[in-house]
Write a protein that holds these residues in place. Sequence first.
Motif, mmCIF file in Angstrom:
data_model
loop_
_atom_site.group_PDB
_atom_site.id
_atom_site.type_symbol
_atom_site.label_atom_id
_atom_site.label_comp_id
_atom_site.label_asym_id
_atom_site.label_seq_id
_atom_site.Cartn_x
_atom_site.Cartn_y
_atom_site.Cartn_z
ATOM 1 N N LEU A 1 -5.378 36.027 0.590
ATOM 2 C CA LEU A 1 -4.026 35.205 1.200
ATOM 3 C C LEU A 1 -4.499 33.934 1.518
ATOM 4 O O LEU A 1 -3.634 33.064 1.387
ATOM 5 C CB LEU A 1 -3.289 36.281 2.289
ATOM 6 N N GLY B 1 -2.627 31.239 -0.748
ATOM 7 C CA GLY B 1 -1.514 30.368 -0.073
ATOM 8 C C GLY B 1 -1.989 28.952 -0.154
ATOM 9 O O GLY B 1 -1.365 28.164 -0.198
ATOM 10 N N CYS C 1 0.425 28.714 -3.551
ATOM 11 C CA CYS C 1 1.512 28.685 -2.735
ATOM 12 C C CYS C 1 1.295 27.717 -1.482
ATOM 13 O O CYS C 1 1.534 28.319 -0.390
ATOM 14 C CB CYS C 1 2.152 30.153 -2.450
ATOM 15 N N PRO C 2 1.040 26.541 -1.642
ATOM 16 C CA PRO C 2 1.123 25.753 -0.502
ATOM 17 C C PRO C 2 2.167 25.500 0.386
ATOM 18 O O PRO C 2 2.421 24.782 1.230
ATOM 19 C CB PRO C 2 0.341 24.482 -0.981
ATOM 20 N N ALA D 1 0.098 39.044 -2.690
ATOM 21 C CA ALA D 1 0.585 37.606 -2.580
ATOM 22 C C ALA D 1 1.947 37.515 -2.539
ATOM 23 O O ALA D 1 2.467 36.908 -1.787
ATOM 24 C CB ALA D 1 -0.276 36.990 -3.764
ATOM 25 N N LYS E 1 3.649 38.380 0.560
ATOM 26 C CA LYS E 1 3.515 37.440 1.563
ATOM 27 C C LYS E 1 4.292 36.156 1.151
ATOM 28 O O LYS E 1 4.919 35.557 2.111
ATOM 29 C CB LYS E 1 2.139 36.969 1.767
ATOM 30 N N PHE E 2 4.283 35.485 -0.265
ATOM 31 C CA PHE E 2 4.848 34.213 -0.332
ATOM 32 C C PHE E 2 6.321 34.249 -1.025
ATOM 33 O O PHE E 2 6.685 33.343 -1.270
ATOM 34 C CB PHE E 2 3.832 33.509 -1.119
#
Length: 363
Positions: free
Chosen positions: A116, A120, A124-125, A154, A157-158
């Motif tokens: 993650l 991230g 996925c910034p 992921a 989370k995103f």
Amino acid sequence: MKRGEIEHEILEWMGEGVDSECDDARFERLALALFSHQYEHGEAYRRFCDAFDRPPSRVARWQEIPAVPTGAFKEARLACFPASETQRVFHTSGSSNEARGRLELDTLELYEASLLASFGAFVCPDPQPIRFLVLAPSATDASDSSLSYMFECAAEKFSGGYSHFYVQPSSEGLHWERDSLLDDLFTLKDPCLLAGTAFAFVHLMDALTERSAKLELPAGTRVMETGGFKGRSRELTRQELHGGISECLGVPPERILNQYGMCELGSQFYEPSLRIGRATTLKRIPPWVRTRAVDPATLVEVKPGEHGVLQHFDLANTGSVLAVLTSDEGRIADGDLEIIGRVAGAEARGCSIAADVLFENRS
């Protein structure tokens, strides 16, 4: 140090993120402590180290920790905990050899913390969630796939709950929902993450070519591909693959990135294209990982920039062995990693080839 104490410190480091200091003294202290634990509690690894007369008492630097060849994961149980405590098993996939390597985990906490932090930062910034469109099965449908687990973890989370896996179970096994994917892509209004193996994208491009169609996906879309470029159906160079993705999907090259990982490791390596705003073939090495390129005959580290066989030392691998010798060729340049390919004579392997077989059969 006990394993719990080691893991606590590693988790703290992962919590500081991929931009935390690559503190060599911190890494060496934790790596040597973890090596001692794995030597003491991993019977197969202890035999391996003893065969080379390399017990912890004779190891003073992390570079001296014996690295286990990936092929050994097919031959021996390398976990350093009782089999009864196994929570998850990941298998290597797509090998031309029938034997499959396995990584047993008694905890997923470090695996998830590492993935993650890197996912991230490099995929996925953005502060806001982004829709996940995944060209692979979910972890529910492919429970022994580390790649599917990574995508599912992921996405939770995103993605903000907006995710879909386009390889689904059917009465005949796993089935690629090609038409459903194309329909979704043609009607897409918001940016997305389109993720999958390299050869899943080859088959997606072929499907678009069959329709004589091209897409212009919404601005902000990014593509993450993983796996090799050599498959059963045909071979592509990286330039051909990324060029084709850019042309067929309308995604700029600097928003297409490759991820390098393997079943035997708890951490992954990403190209930072999204962060730096340009395409690059160099991948960032997480602060809690060290990678060396070594001479395949002597295992002596080659000079920076020279090609060699890759050794990884991954602190996320607390339950097995932290030092892994791969069959991958690469080089270290300014602290980053570039993958060249497979060492000549090494067997074909990887999720991308497994996907190639699947998509080829279901097209």
